[in-house]
Write a protein that holds these residues in place. Structure first.
Motif, mmCIF file in Angstrom:
data_model
loop_
_atom_site.group_PDB
_atom_site.id
_atom_site.type_symbol
_atom_site.label_atom_id
_atom_site.label_comp_id
_atom_site.label_asym_id
_atom_site.label_seq_id
_atom_site.Cartn_x
_atom_site.Cartn_y
_atom_site.Cartn_z
ATOM 1 N N SER A 3 -19.613 27.111 19.937
ATOM 2 C CA SER A 3 -19.216 26.581 18.645
ATOM 3 C C SER A 3 -19.323 27.674 17.592
ATOM 4 N N TRP A 4 -18.524 27.500 16.533
ATOM 5 C CA TRP A 4 -18.440 28.480 15.471
ATOM 6 C C TRP A 4 -18.487 27.779 14.123
ATOM 7 N N LYS A 5 -18.985 28.505 13.128
ATOM 8 C CA LYS A 5 -19.032 27.962 11.771
ATOM 9 C C LYS A 5 -18.400 28.949 10.804
ATOM 10 N N LEU A 6 -17.488 28.432 9.992
ATOM 11 C CA LEU A 6 -16.853 29.217 8.941
ATOM 12 C C LEU A 6 -17.371 28.694 7.599
ATOM 13 N N THR A 7 -17.832 29.607 6.758
ATOM 14 C CA THR A 7 -18.409 29.226 5.468
ATOM 15 C C THR A 7 -17.682 29.921 4.329
ATOM 16 N N LEU A 8 -17.329 29.141 3.310
ATOM 17 C CA LEU A 8 -16.684 29.665 2.116
ATOM 18 C C LEU A 8 -17.314 29.021 0.875
ATOM 19 N N PRO A 9 -17.428 29.775 -0.205
ATOM 20 C CA PRO A 9 -17.859 29.142 -1.455
ATOM 21 C C PRO A 9 -16.720 28.303 -2.015
ATOM 22 N N CYS A 10 -17.060 27.291 -2.791
ATOM 23 C CA CYS A 10 -16.040 26.481 -3.436
ATOM 24 C C CYS A 10 -16.606 25.900 -4.720
ATOM 25 N N THR A 11 -15.751 25.312 -5.492
ATOM 26 C CA THR A 11 -16.204 24.654 -6.707
ATOM 27 C C THR A 11 -16.524 23.197 -6.416
ATOM 28 N N ARG A 12 -17.242 22.592 -7.312
ATOM 29 C CA ARG A 12 -17.549 21.177 -7.164
ATOM 30 C C ARG A 12 -16.274 20.338 -7.131
ATOM 31 N N ALA A 13 -15.312 20.667 -7.989
ATOM 32 C CA ALA A 13 -14.056 19.921 -8.024
ATOM 33 C C ALA A 13 -13.322 20.021 -6.693
ATOM 34 N N ALA A 15 -14.706 20.532 -3.783
ATOM 35 C CA ALA A 15 -15.479 19.759 -2.816
ATOM 36 C C ALA A 15 -15.153 18.282 -2.909
ATOM 37 N N GLU A 16 -15.004 17.771 -4.123
ATOM 38 C CA GLU A 16 -14.697 16.355 -4.296
ATOM 39 C C GLU A 16 -13.321 16.018 -3.747
ATOM 40 N N ILE A 17 -12.348 16.895 -3.956
ATOM 41 C CA ILE A 17 -11.013 16.669 -3.403
ATOM 42 C C ILE A 17 -11.060 16.661 -1.881
ATOM 43 N N LEU A 18 -11.857 17.550 -1.301
ATOM 44 C CA LEU A 18 -11.956 17.627 0.151
ATOM 45 C C LEU A 18 -12.572 16.372 0.748
ATOM 46 N N LYS A 19 -13.307 15.602 -0.030
ATOM 47 C CA LYS A 19 -13.877 14.367 0.493
ATOM 48 C C LYS A 19 -12.799 13.345 0.807
ATOM 49 N N GLU A 20 -11.596 13.560 0.257
ATOM 50 C CA GLU A 20 -10.516 12.622 0.511
ATOM 51 C C GLU A 20 -9.340 13.245 1.265
ATOM 52 N N ASP A 21 -9.332 14.557 1.425
ATOM 53 C CA ASP A 21 -8.141 15.200 1.995
ATOM 54 C C ASP A 21 -8.539 16.460 2.743
ATOM 55 N N THR A 36 -19.208 19.699 2.935
ATOM 56 C CA THR A 36 -19.429 20.380 1.668
ATOM 57 C C THR A 36 -20.835 20.069 1.178
ATOM 58 N N SER A 37 -21.417 21.017 0.463
ATOM 59 C CA SER A 37 -22.785 20.822 -0.017
ATOM 60 C C SER A 37 -23.006 21.617 -1.292
ATOM 61 N N GLU A 38 -23.937 21.121 -2.098
ATOM 62 C CA GLU A 38 -24.316 21.817 -3.326
ATOM 63 C C GLU A 38 -25.280 22.941 -2.977
ATOM 64 N N ILE A 39 -25.024 24.128 -3.484
ATOM 65 C CA ILE A 39 -25.851 25.279 -3.135
ATOM 66 C C ILE A 39 -27.159 25.298 -3.911
ATOM 67 N N ASP A 40 -27.050 25.063 -5.211
ATOM 68 C CA ASP A 40 -28.212 25.173 -6.088
ATOM 69 C C ASP A 40 -28.100 24.136 -7.193
ATOM 70 N N PRO A 41 -29.032 23.182 -7.298
ATOM 71 C CA PRO A 41 -28.967 22.172 -8.358
ATOM 72 C C PRO A 41 -28.899 22.777 -9.759
ATOM 73 N N ALA A 42 -29.398 24.009 -9.907
ATOM 74 C CA ALA A 42 -29.352 24.667 -11.215
ATOM 75 C C ALA A 42 -27.946 25.175 -11.549
ATOM 76 N N ALA A 43 -27.078 25.248 -10.541
ATOM 77 C CA ALA A 43 -25.685 25.674 -10.754
ATOM 78 C C ALA A 43 -24.781 24.591 -10.166
ATOM 79 N N PRO A 44 -24.624 23.458 -10.858
ATOM 80 C CA PRO A 44 -23.961 22.281 -10.296
ATOM 81 C C PRO A 44 -22.494 22.459 -9.944
ATOM 82 N N ASP A 45 -21.853 23.504 -10.451
ATOM 83 C CA ASP A 45 -20.440 23.723 -10.137
ATOM 84 C C ASP A 45 -20.239 24.612 -8.908
ATOM 85 N N ASP A 46 -21.327 25.163 -8.379
ATOM 86 C CA ASP A 46 -21.231 26.052 -7.227
ATOM 87 C C ASP A 46 -21.539 25.281 -5.946
#
Length: 311
Positions: A3-13, A15-21, A36-46
């Motif tokens: 198995s393999w894992k691909l990781t990319l940064p994204c914005t909160r917006a 991530a929310e779109i990806l929850k539906e599409d 998708t996951s929040e990286i740091d609660p202190a940076a809510p858009d990351d």
């Protein structure tokens, strides 16, 4: 199993779109799992996007992944090979079953946890976004359950932006004699919904107790117009399109009928509700789930029209 894992940064917006599409990944075999996951609660858009594959992703697959999150255009994805393990099971373990009223939505790994007497739907982990694990979909399930408990009866139902089909299936389970139609602007979503219908023994067709599925934006399709007005219309999409669709839904819902709207942030709810008040709806219920709001609106009745009945 490799198995393999691909990781990319994204914005909160994003991530929310990806929850539906998650198109076009639903066409891959096997379907990868997107988380998708929040990286740091202190940076809510990351936020961060992790995609799990059974084999090393190709260059074309990496390109598809980056297209899902445009903010990562200049970022090199991190791709790692994982230790041998059942990555599908691991990913499904992180998607806890959802219990909303009489509904139980689960991934295949949770089949042995089904409670007695529940209305059960199974969605594979690779299609998990939009299956009830997102607050808006879960909130819609809760409102549908409440409507049934109130004795509402519906004869004509539409699910606009159906995604995996879960809300259409739920409405059919509650009102099995209704004529139901489900649409989505994305052809891949309709393919997924049809697959999920087969998994959950939901009949596809145009008759009572069946669901008709088609690709359409709003109520633009002739079949959607032909079957209007609807006693119950569900739309779990986004705030902007919902506001634009207010006049169209105003004509598409029968007087006395019910409209369930979701996909909007709490701070957007007032603007959406206002757009629908101008189109003969009154706000009957507002359900808050985290930062999201689900609105139940009722079409104002006119003299001489018989509204959706109560049992």
């Amino acid at each position: 199993m490799e198995s393999w894992k691909l990781t990319l940064p994204c914005t909160r917006a994003e991530a929310e779109i990806l929850k539906e599409d998650i198109a076009p990944f639903v066409l891959l075999e096997p379907v990868p799992v997107l988380m998708t996951s929040e990286i740091d609660p202190a940076a809510p858009d990351d936020w961060q996007l992790d995609i799990y594959f059974e084999e090393e992703p190709s260059a074309a697959t990496v390109t598809m992944a980056k297209q899902l999150v445009p903010s990562s255009a200049d970022t090199t994805p991190v791709i790692i090979r994982l230790d041998d393990q059942d990555w599908v099971a691991i990913s499904q373990e992180g998607l806890a079953p959802i219990r909303e009223g009489r509904f139980f939505v689960h991934t295949p790994i949770h089949r042995d946890e089904i409670p007695e007497g529940a209305l059960v739907f199974e969605i594979d982990a690779g299609q998990a976004f939009g299956t009830g694990h997102h607050e808006t979909t879960a909130g819609c399930l809760a409102i549908l359950d409440t409507l049934k408990s109130q004795g509402r009866r519906y004869r004509s139902i539409a699910d606009i932006g159906t995604g995996t089909g879960i809300l259409a299936f739920a409405a059919m389970a509650l009102w099995p004699n209704a004529e139901t139609i489900a649409s989505d602007i994305d052809p891949l979503a309709i393919e997924v919904a049809e697959q999920n219908a087969a998994i959950n023994a939901v009949r596809i067709g145009r008759g009572s107790g069946q669901v008709e599925m088609l690709v359409a934006a709003g109520l633009a399709h002739r079949r959607l117009r032909a079957r209007a007005p609807y006693d119950l219309l569900i739309a779990n999409i986004l705030a902007g399109p919902l506001i634009e669709l207010a006049p169209i839904f105003g004509n598409g819902v029968a007087p006395g009928g019910t409209l369930v709207l979701a996909g909007l942030l709490d701070k957007q709810a007032d603007a959406v509700a206002s757009a629908y008040r101008r189109n003969r709806f009154r706000l009957a219920e507002r359900l808050n789930r985290g930062e999201w709001s689900i609105l139940r609106l009722e079409k104002r009745r006119v003299r001489g029209h018989r509204p959706a009945s109560r049992g």
